[in-house]
Design a protein around this motif. Sequence first.
Motif, PDB file in Angstrom:
ATOM      1  N   ASN A  28      13.381  14.784   1.048  1.00  0.00           N
ATOM      2  CA  ASN A  28      13.658  13.410   0.634  1.00  0.00           C
ATOM      3  C   ASN A  28      14.240  12.639   1.816  1.00  0.00           C
ATOM      4  O   ASN A  28      15.449  12.442   1.939  1.00  0.00           O
ATOM      5  N   THR A  29      13.374  12.210   2.714  1.00  0.00           N
ATOM      6  CA  THR A  29      13.809  11.483   3.904  1.00  0.00           C
ATOM      7  C   THR A  29      14.165  10.037   3.589  1.00  0.00           C
ATOM      8  O   THR A  29      14.800   9.362   4.415  1.00  0.00           O
ATOM      9  N   ARG A  30      13.785   9.562   2.415  1.00  0.00           N
ATOM     10  CA  ARG A  30      14.139   8.188   2.033  1.00  0.00           C
ATOM     11  C   ARG A  30      15.645   8.030   1.898  1.00  0.00           C
ATOM     12  O   ARG A  30      16.197   6.962   2.189  1.00  0.00           O
ATOM     13  N   PHE A  31      16.321   9.067   1.457  1.00  0.00           N
ATOM     14  CA  PHE A  31      17.754   8.970   1.179  1.00  0.00           C
ATOM     15  C   PHE A  31      18.533   8.564   2.420  1.00  0.00           C
ATOM     16  O   PHE A  31      19.292   7.590   2.411  1.00  0.00           O
TER      17      PHE A  31
ATOM     18  N   TRP B 255      13.031  -6.159  10.759  1.00  0.00           N
ATOM     19  CA  TRP B 255      11.698  -6.335  10.206  1.00  0.00           C
ATOM     20  C   TRP B 255      10.753  -5.307  10.835  1.00  0.00           C
ATOM     21  O   TRP B 255      10.849  -5.000  12.029  1.00  0.00           O
ATOM     22  N   PHE B 256       9.831  -4.824  10.020  1.00  0.00           N
ATOM     23  CA  PHE B 256       8.852  -3.838  10.483  1.00  0.00           C
ATOM     24  C   PHE B 256       7.446  -4.238  10.050  1.00  0.00           C
ATOM     25  O   PHE B 256       7.249  -4.862   9.010  1.00  0.00           O
ATOM     26  N   GLY B 257       6.491  -3.831  10.858  1.00  0.00           N
ATOM     27  CA  GLY B 257       5.085  -3.853  10.489  1.00  0.00           C
ATOM     28  C   GLY B 257       4.459  -2.576  11.032  1.00  0.00           C
ATOM     29  O   GLY B 257       4.663  -2.237  12.206  1.00  0.00           O
TER      30      GLY B 257
ATOM     31  N   PRO C  10       8.819   1.462   4.717  1.00  0.00           N
ATOM     32  CA  PRO C  10       8.246   2.783   4.412  1.00  0.00           C
ATOM     33  C   PRO C  10       7.840   2.943   2.947  1.00  0.00           C
ATOM     34  O   PRO C  10       6.877   3.660   2.657  1.00  0.00           O
ATOM     35  N   ASP C  11       8.544   2.288   2.032  1.00  0.00           N
ATOM     36  CA  ASP C  11       8.132   2.343   0.627  1.00  0.00           C
ATOM     37  C   ASP C  11       6.706   1.826   0.464  1.00  0.00           C
ATOM     38  O   ASP C  11       5.863   2.442  -0.199  1.00  0.00           O
TER      39      ASP C  11
ATOM     40  N   ASP D 113       6.112  10.342   9.141  1.00  0.00           N
ATOM     41  CA  ASP D 113       6.843   9.929   7.954  1.00  0.00           C
ATOM     42  C   ASP D 113       7.468   8.573   8.267  1.00  0.00           C
ATOM     43  O   ASP D 113       8.361   8.485   9.105  1.00  0.00           O
ATOM     44  N   PRO D 114       7.028   7.492   7.634  1.00  0.00           N
ATOM     45  CA  PRO D 114       7.571   6.177   7.976  1.00  0.00           C
ATOM     46  C   PRO D 114       9.063   6.039   7.694  1.00  0.00           C
ATOM     47  O   PRO D 114       9.719   5.194   8.317  1.00  0.00           O
TER      48      PRO D 114
END
Length: 405
Positions: free
Chosen positions: A150-153, A168-170, A253-254, A385-386
């Motif tokens: 769970n890298t989102r955490f 900001w990302f693209g 990343p979501d 993995d974003p």
Amino acid sequence: MQTAAFFSSSPLPADRAEEENINTAQLLSLTVLLHPIMSSVSLSSQLNKVQLQRYLSLPQCGLCQVTYVWIDGTGEGLRCKTRTLDSEPSSIEDIPEWNFDGSSTYQSEGSNSDMYLIPVRMFRDPFTRDPNKLVLCEVLKYNRKPAEQNTRFTCNKAMEAAQHFQPWFGMEQEYVLQGMDGHPFSWPQGGSPRPQGPYYCSVGADRAFARDIVESHYKACMYAGVKIYGTNGEVMPSQWEFQVGTCEGIEMPDHLWMARFLLHRVCEDFGVIANLDPKPMPGDWNGSGCHTNFSTEAMREEGGMKHIEDAIEKLEKRHAHHIRCYDMHDGEDNKRRLTGAHETSSIDQFSAGTANRGASIRIPREVGKDGRGYFEDRRPAANCDPYVVTEAMVRTCLLGETESD
């Protein structure tokens, strides 16, 4: 053609027999012609889709299907399962937690396999349509601590700490369409197409392959609410790219993970595979990256070039750390891609330049001219993995982390 004649024991009249022989020859000729295509797509994609639409069009009587999507223990694979809710959810808070068997997704042992799905972002479902939803989930272990994958955490923690910078990302996701036979889709059986040159942003049946999939994915993203920015054919034949953004913080990343889910799901319908390997074909062919564009409020304002240059200097000092973060195997995948050839930098050397696609960091020409804007990190691999990529950029460029792991 009346195939029943082939199973009849009664002789056919001469004129009918001649007609059947002609039709049989035509069928055999067509089968030979289509064999490479038929053998490269899945059997499931050849099921009767008219029958499917009969059922998809049935009313749902006020009920709602919600498909839970999560990343499995490989860090690359996506899983999903669907349940019924009594009504359409209006927000992520209306979607209940759920669970799954982690021992079947490389995420737990069978003796203690239940894991929790925690909804974090909701999208419309382009496959079963409104009111149905897709929901991206984080995974928690039995003790409600984040699963190892769970890298989102931790990414979300970094984004919260840096939110005052307004990052900001693209991200530009490259991929290769691959047949079920393991060969890039539409490539000659046992051979290769013409060398690279005519395929990038191309038009024409001899150079743009499986555009139906690309257009379907684009529309699916738009319907779902994914912030897709655009798409184009890439340098290698059957290689494509889509871009997601601009997104702020954890939204990036979501949305990219959901765009990947939609890509795999669309490809499933067409019977082919979306290959995110950084170097799917050895030899004189481009690899696949996930170039990441990044800016902060200060970079976007007057005098922003100084902030861009400061960030690039910080990235240079942690080059080895970022290489380990930029694919799924601590940089081993990118060794095949970042060779200094095929529009890449060398994996062992950090470089930066204006309008230079052979550099680690590219500053777009208009940014150099205006003295503000964003920069592009060209090192992340297609299978990155974003969450890990964006977290690393924020921790290095904004939160002042300098140590290497």
